[in-house]
Design an enzyme around this catalytic site. Structure first.
Site, PDB file in Angstrom:
ATOM      1  N   LYS A 167       0.849  -1.191   0.000  1.00 20.60           N
ATOM      2  CA  LYS A 167       0.000   0.000   0.000  1.00 20.60           C
ATOM      3  C   LYS A 167       0.884   1.241   0.000  1.00 20.60           C
ATOM      4  O   LYS A 167       1.677   1.449   0.915  1.00 20.60           O
ATOM      5  CB  LYS A 167      -0.923   0.026   1.216  1.00 20.60           C
ATOM      6  N   GLY A 255     -11.048   7.854   7.288  1.00 18.11           N
ATOM      7  CA  GLY A 255     -12.159   8.730   7.620  1.00 18.11           C
ATOM      8  C   GLY A 255     -13.371   8.065   8.225  1.00 18.11           C
ATOM      9  O   GLY A 255     -14.256   8.743   8.746  1.00 18.11           O
TER      10      GLY A 255
END
Length: 324
Positions: A167, A255
């Site tokens: 990632k 988030g």
């Protein structure tokens, strides 16, 4: 042309690609694996690999519970059944980390690359509690602010554990932890050339997302909102646009604050949700991990079901005919 497919002989009028064959059979290419003459055909090559007279093919799919087809997704040729990805930071200890991951049902866990504690090299490490044999470790570049630092970090990660699936996140500043997109593009290009399979954290900009996909990234990971903010998906329109245009998995990254946020994200049609803080900083991380597992499943089911249309006026569910 005569083919043997899953043990049965079938006749076709002309040679064709694997993709065309699956289309003619009415099989969704996203949900199956294909073996041609004892060799697996990568999904990325379905449109290029031709089947010829006499070929033997196996077309298989994963099933869950012994009979029902699993709603899986594929990243870099590897199939995953859980659409919830979780981080491993911010927990009070490794025992809690392991318990939360287990409760979440996640199969992919992100791991940061940090220097070994040379003052106490016997100190427990994450791998002592969370096994890379059970979970797919996804090394990330958390804390990197330049392309060069990110590339260097992931090269070390590959050396340490042999992982090619990674990632990438290149941050812009410490206040927002928003992605620095020019540096992200630079790092992604270098990593792909170096043989990495790159899942990339990025802004919720469909144009930038498309550039990363065209470059060769295996998954696009637009932020829902700022890392660790718990604000939920702030720009659902752009997330939906990215999901609709992408041929690779789209995973909302960052988030999420609670279960409803995860459900909202999945209802937009994305392939998965990655979270860490929402679970690790909950009052009961283990229970929240279970909640997130169910929330992701619910959001996916709702997306596949297709919501009812919104209307300006009431529409009674009971028929009006035959009223007394």
């Amino acid at each position: 042309m005569k083919l043997v497919i899953n043990g049965e002989e079938r006749n076709f009028s002309a040679t064709m690609t694997v993709e065309a064959l699956l289309g003619e059979l009415g099989v969704d290419s996203r949900k199956v694996a294909v073996e041609r003459n004892l060799e697996i055909v990568p999904k990325s090559a379905y449109a290029q690999v031709a089947v010829d007279d006499g070929d033997k093919l196996e077309i298989v799919a994963f099933i869950g519970g012994g009979s029902q087809a699993a709603d899986s997704f594929t990243v870099a040729g590897k199939v995953f059944n859980s659409r919830l990805l979780v981080g491993t930071g911010k927990y009070k200890d490794f025992e809690e980390t392991a318990a939360a991951i287990e409760a979440s049902g996640a199969e992919i866990v992100t791991v940061a690359v940090r220097r070994v504690n040379l003052s106490d090299p016997t100190k427990p490490m994450l791998v002592d509690y969370v096994s890379p044999k059970k979970y797919t470790f996804l090394p990330n570049t958390a804390g990197c602010y330049t392309a060069d630092d990110s590339v260097r970090t992931l090269r070390l990660a590959r050396e340490a554990g042999g992982w090619n699936l990674v990632k990438l996140e290149v941050l812009g500043d410490q206040t927002t932890l928003y992605p620095n997109m020019p540096e992200t593009l630079k790092a992604a290009e270098a990593l792909i050339k170096d043989g990495f399979e790159v899942m990339v954290y990025c802004s919720d900009d469909p144009i930038q997302a498309k550039m990363l996909e065209d470059m060769g990234c295996v998954a696009i990971m637009p932020l829902g909102s700022l890392i660790g903010s718990g604000l939920g998906v702030q720009n659902p329109v752009n997330i939906r646009l990215i999901a609709e245009q992408s041929r690779v998995p789209v995973i909302v990254d960052a988030g999420v604050g609670t279960a409803s946020d995860a459900t909202v994200a999945m209802e937009l049609g994305v392939d998965g949700v990655l979270m860490n803080t929402a679970i690790a900083e909950a009052k009961d991380p283990i229970r929240m991990a279970r909640a997130m597992k169910h929330a992701v499943i619910a959001g996916r089911e709702a997306y596949l079901a297709g919501r009812m249309p919104k209307k300006k006026y009431a529409d009674p569910s009971s028929p009006l005919g035959g009223l007394i």
